[in-house]
Design a protein around this motif. Structure first.
Motif, PDB file in Angstrom:
ATOM      1  N   THR A  39      20.712  34.037 -11.398  1.00  0.00           N
ATOM      2  CA  THR A  39      20.036  33.607 -10.445  1.00  0.00           C
ATOM      3  C   THR A  39      19.033  35.024  -9.601  1.00  0.00           C
ATOM      4  O   THR A  39      19.414  36.099 -10.553  1.00  0.00           O
ATOM      5  N   GLY A  40      18.337  35.169  -8.700  1.00  0.00           N
ATOM      6  CA  GLY A  40      17.120  35.704  -8.205  1.00  0.00           C
ATOM      7  C   GLY A  40      16.068  36.177  -9.287  1.00  0.00           C
ATOM      8  O   GLY A  40      15.609  35.521 -10.108  1.00  0.00           O
ATOM      9  N   GLU A  41      15.816  37.850  -8.862  1.00  0.00           N
ATOM     10  CA  GLU A  41      15.219  37.535  -9.731  1.00  0.00           C
ATOM     11  C   GLU A  41      15.294  37.634 -11.489  1.00  0.00           C
ATOM     12  O   GLU A  41      14.611  37.194 -12.481  1.00  0.00           O
ATOM     13  N   SER A  42      16.557  37.511 -11.712  1.00  0.00           N
ATOM     14  CA  SER A  42      17.186  37.550 -13.362  1.00  0.00           C
ATOM     15  C   SER A  42      16.148  36.220 -13.441  1.00  0.00           C
ATOM     16  O   SER A  42      15.679  35.968 -15.122  1.00  0.00           O
ATOM     17  N   TYR A  93      13.999  34.592 -12.657  1.00  0.00           N
ATOM     18  CA  TYR A  93      12.433  34.355 -12.361  1.00  0.00           C
ATOM     19  C   TYR A  93      12.207  34.798 -14.063  1.00  0.00           C
ATOM     20  O   TYR A  93      11.282  34.329 -14.444  1.00  0.00           O
ATOM     21  N   PHE A  94      12.622  36.109 -14.202  1.00  0.00           N
ATOM     22  CA  PHE A  94      12.543  36.281 -15.578  1.00  0.00           C
ATOM     23  C   PHE A  94      12.623  35.830 -16.871  1.00  0.00           C
ATOM     24  O   PHE A  94      11.495  35.681 -18.037  1.00  0.00           O
ATOM     25  N   TYR A 115      -2.306  38.379  -1.080  1.00  0.00           N
ATOM     26  CA  TYR A 115      -1.601  39.836  -0.701  1.00  0.00           C
ATOM     27  C   TYR A 115      -2.167  40.464  -0.023  1.00  0.00           C
ATOM     28  O   TYR A 115      -1.207  40.634   1.138  1.00  0.00           O
TER      29      TYR A 115
END
Length: 113
Positions: free
Chosen positions: A46-49, A51-52, A105
């Motif tokens: 989940t989360g950033e992991s 995406y990586f 950004y």
């Protein structure tokens, strides 16, 4: 043994190598796609992991397809130039994408303040 038989055997060996390479690339691509789908579907990460991990699977998929399907592995002089032009294309794409994200950004940052 005639010259035509030797040529036919050499071409058959080349065709077998080519088919073997395509099959290896196909199965690696399927494994990478199924693995990426599984980590999303089963909520393994989940989360950033997540995406990586998906980015790593995408890069591995890109590498497999470049080597096994586009056959850019720099064995001969022509392949080296093809590889160099491919890497230059990737560099230009990365510059355009990074610059676009930087601009978006900054626009978001300055519009909110």
């Amino acid at each position: 043994m005639s010259n035509q038989t030797l040529i036919a055997d050499a071409e058959l060996g080349t065709d077998r190598k080519l088919i073997k390479s395509y099959l290896i690339g196909f199965f690696l691509s399927v494994i990478l796609a199924v693995a990426a789908f599984a980590i999303v579907e089963q909520h393994i990460l989940t989360g950033e992991s997540l995406y990586f991990a998906l980015a790593a699977f995408a890069l591995a998929q890109l590498f497999v397809q470049v080597v096994f399907f586009l056959r850019l592995n720099a064995n001969t002089e022509d392949d080296k130039w093809n590889l160099i032009s491919f890497l230059f294309t990737i560099l230009i794409i990365m510059i355009v994408v990074t610059g676009s994200l930087w601009i978006m950004y900054n626009l978001n940052y300055f519009m909110m303040h």
